[in-house]
Design a protein around this motif. Structure first.
Motif, mmCIF file in Angstrom:
data_model
loop_
_atom_site.group_PDB
_atom_site.id
_atom_site.type_symbol
_atom_site.label_atom_id
_atom_site.label_comp_id
_atom_site.label_asym_id
_atom_site.label_seq_id
_atom_site.Cartn_x
_atom_site.Cartn_y
_atom_site.Cartn_z
ATOM 1 N N MET A 1 0.711 -1.098 0.165
ATOM 2 C CA MET A 1 0.029 0.099 0.085
ATOM 3 C C MET A 1 1.033 1.155 -0.054
ATOM 4 S SD MET A 1 -2.780 1.280 2.847
ATOM 5 C CE MET A 1 -3.832 2.494 2.609
ATOM 6 N N ALA A 2 0.577 2.195 -0.747
ATOM 7 C CA ALA A 2 1.219 3.520 -0.724
ATOM 8 C C ALA A 2 0.469 4.383 0.257
ATOM 9 C CB ALA A 2 1.073 4.200 -2.164
ATOM 10 N N PHE A 3 1.488 5.673 0.546
ATOM 11 C CA PHE A 3 0.872 6.734 1.317
ATOM 12 C C PHE A 3 -0.540 7.283 0.758
ATOM 13 C CE2 PHE A 3 5.102 6.473 2.973
ATOM 14 C CZ PHE A 3 4.907 6.567 4.502
ATOM 15 N N VAL A 4 -1.435 7.534 1.483
ATOM 16 C CA VAL A 4 -2.590 8.456 1.146
ATOM 17 C C VAL A 4 -2.950 9.382 2.223
ATOM 18 C CG1 VAL A 4 -3.695 6.359 0.268
ATOM 19 C CG2 VAL A 4 -4.213 6.668 2.437
ATOM 20 N N ASN A 5 -3.624 10.519 1.620
ATOM 21 C CA ASN A 5 -3.916 11.515 2.480
ATOM 22 C C ASN A 5 -5.449 11.340 2.961
ATOM 23 O OD1 ASN A 5 -1.315 12.953 2.492
ATOM 24 N ND2 ASN A 5 -2.052 13.677 0.295
ATOM 25 N N GLU A 6 -5.597 11.288 4.243
ATOM 26 C CA GLU A 6 -7.073 11.076 4.810
ATOM 27 C C GLU A 6 -7.270 11.996 6.124
ATOM 28 O OE1 GLU A 6 -7.059 6.691 4.569
ATOM 29 O OE2 GLU A 6 -6.583 6.614 6.662
ATOM 30 N N PHE A 7 -8.535 12.146 6.441
ATOM 31 C CA PHE A 7 -8.977 12.294 7.821
ATOM 32 C C PHE A 7 -8.667 11.175 8.556
ATOM 33 C CE2 PHE A 7 -11.246 15.542 5.159
ATOM 34 C CZ PHE A 7 -10.592 16.757 5.731
ATOM 35 N N VAL A 8 -8.386 11.314 9.763
ATOM 36 C CA VAL A 8 -8.201 10.190 10.788
ATOM 37 C C VAL A 8 -9.384 9.715 11.403
ATOM 38 C CG1 VAL A 8 -6.772 9.377 12.700
ATOM 39 C CG2 VAL A 8 -6.116 11.231 11.416
ATOM 40 N N ALA A 9 -9.686 8.454 11.221
ATOM 41 C CA ALA A 9 -10.825 7.961 11.807
ATOM 42 C C ALA A 9 -10.914 7.691 13.167
ATOM 43 C CB ALA A 9 -11.099 6.345 11.240
ATOM 44 N N ASP A 10 -12.050 7.847 13.843
ATOM 45 C CA ASP A 10 -12.200 7.776 15.559
ATOM 46 C C ASP A 10 -11.084 6.846 15.987
ATOM 47 O OD1 ASP A 10 -13.402 10.060 15.054
ATOM 48 O OD2 ASP A 10 -15.366 9.061 15.563
ATOM 49 N N GLU A 11 -11.467 5.537 15.540
ATOM 50 C CA GLU A 11 -10.480 4.345 15.904
ATOM 51 C C GLU A 11 -9.153 4.548 16.160
ATOM 52 O OE1 GLU A 11 -12.016 2.912 11.866
ATOM 53 O OE2 GLU A 11 -12.957 3.783 13.842
ATOM 54 N N ASP A 12 -8.489 5.243 15.089
ATOM 55 C CA ASP A 12 -7.189 5.628 14.975
ATOM 56 C C ASP A 12 -6.895 6.655 15.787
ATOM 57 O OD1 ASP A 12 -6.456 3.552 13.246
ATOM 58 O OD2 ASP A 12 -6.964 4.861 11.341
ATOM 59 N N ILE A 13 -7.574 7.511 16.078
ATOM 60 C CA ILE A 13 -7.359 8.746 16.866
ATOM 61 C C ILE A 13 -7.099 7.889 18.444
ATOM 62 C CG2 ILE A 13 -8.412 10.658 18.461
ATOM 63 C CD1 ILE A 13 -9.902 11.503 15.722
ATOM 64 N N LYS A 14 -7.765 6.970 18.725
ATOM 65 C CA LYS A 14 -7.670 6.464 20.032
ATOM 66 C C LYS A 14 -6.184 5.550 20.054
ATOM 67 C CE LYS A 14 -12.475 6.505 21.492
ATOM 68 N NZ LYS A 14 -13.108 7.026 20.292
ATOM 69 N N LYS A 15 -6.149 4.735 18.964
ATOM 70 C CA LYS A 15 -4.966 3.809 18.663
ATOM 71 C C LYS A 15 -3.808 4.374 19.015
ATOM 72 C CE LYS A 15 -3.171 0.450 15.320
ATOM 73 N NZ LYS A 15 -3.300 -0.230 14.218
ATOM 74 N N TYR A 16 -3.697 5.450 18.169
ATOM 75 C CA TYR A 16 -2.226 6.195 18.264
ATOM 76 C C TYR A 16 -2.281 7.420 19.195
ATOM 77 C CZ TYR A 16 -1.558 3.626 13.986
ATOM 78 O OH TYR A 16 -1.117 2.825 12.883
ATOM 79 N N GLY A 17 -3.404 7.628 20.026
ATOM 80 C CA GLY A 17 -3.208 8.662 20.780
ATOM 81 C C GLY A 17 -3.160 10.163 20.376
ATOM 82 N N LEU A 18 -3.838 10.364 19.180
ATOM 83 C CA LEU A 18 -3.302 11.649 18.871
ATOM 84 C C LEU A 18 -3.885 12.608 19.381
ATOM 85 C CD1 LEU A 18 -4.415 10.453 15.086
ATOM 86 C CD2 LEU A 18 -2.058 10.672 16.248
ATOM 87 N N GLU A 19 -4.903 12.627 20.351
ATOM 88 C CA GLU A 19 -5.319 13.836 21.013
ATOM 89 C C GLU A 19 -4.322 14.144 22.217
ATOM 90 O OE1 GLU A 19 -9.338 12.673 22.322
ATOM 91 O OE2 GLU A 19 -10.049 13.758 20.525
ATOM 92 N N GLU A 20 -3.902 12.970 22.724
ATOM 93 C CA GLU A 20 -2.579 13.056 23.810
ATOM 94 C C GLU A 20 -1.598 13.860 23.041
ATOM 95 O OE1 GLU A 20 -0.324 11.675 27.399
ATOM 96 O OE2 GLU A 20 -2.318 11.427 27.015
ATOM 97 N N ILE A 21 -1.078 13.503 21.937
ATOM 98 C CA ILE A 21 -0.019 14.096 21.246
ATOM 99 C C ILE A 21 -0.388 15.516 20.920
ATOM 100 C CG2 ILE A 21 1.351 14.227 18.739
ATOM 101 C CD1 ILE A 21 0.931 10.963 18.970
ATOM 102 N N ASN A 22 -1.640 15.969 20.377
ATOM 103 C CA ASN A 22 -1.931 17.134 20.294
ATOM 104 C C ASN A 22 -1.683 17.947 21.502
ATOM 105 O OD1 ASN A 22 -2.480 16.389 17.696
ATOM 106 N ND2 ASN A 22 -4.872 16.899 18.013
ATOM 107 N N ARG A 23 -2.189 17.226 22.498
ATOM 108 C CA ARG A 23 -1.868 18.259 24.025
ATOM 109 C C ARG A 23 -0.509 18.375 24.326
ATOM 110 N NH1 ARG A 23 -6.369 15.224 25.271
ATOM 111 N NH2 ARG A 23 -5.496 13.562 26.281
#
Length: 136
Positions: A1-23
């Motif tokens: 699979m190649a890189f794609v630009n997309e909005f992050v799905a809710d399950e990925d926000i949790k899986k990768y801790g993106l809200e914590e990273i933002n903080r």
């Protein structure tokens, strides 16, 4: 699979801790989009662009196979003409953990591939084509 630009799905926000990273970066409203290669477990996320004389510098988080890496890049040259453009990226800094130092060439190759897919603004890019060059 190649890189794609997309909005992050809710399950990925949790899986990768993106809200914590933002903080961690003092951002509550960092856009939740990314340039991702799910098959290789790699993503690139824009965090902030510098101000004034640093407006050509961009901070990203680069998640590489289980490790979050902070990357500061600068655009050293470029031009957009309608739906096409070109851009040259330079590496200002990268907080690569010591244990991954031997993987640096592979990590940089993946970063370049992600940036080429990111184009000028990830999921918000209006470009059909961007030629990316790198000074690293």
């Amino acid at each position: 699979m190649a890189f794609v630009n997309e909005f992050v799905a809710d399950e990925d926000i949790k899986k990768y801790g993106l809200e914590e990273i933002n903080r961690c970066y003092g951002k509550s409203e960092v856009r939740l989009d990314w340039t991702v290669d799910r098959e290789r477990d790699i993503y690139l996320r824009w965090i902030v662009t510098g101000a004034d004389e640093f407006r050509n510098q961009h901070d990203f988080t680069f998640y590489w196979k289980g490790t979050l890496i902070f990357v500061r890049l600068k655009i050293t040259n470029g031009r957009m003409m309608g739906k096409r453009g070109w851009m040259t990226w330079g590496l200002v800094m990268m907080n690569l953990p010591e244990e991954l130092e031997e993987k640096r060439p592979e990590i940089l190759a993946d970063l370049k591939e992600a940036l080429a897919a990111y184009k000028d603004y990830g999921v918000y890019s209006r470009l059909d084509e961007l030629s990316a060059a790198f000074e690293f």
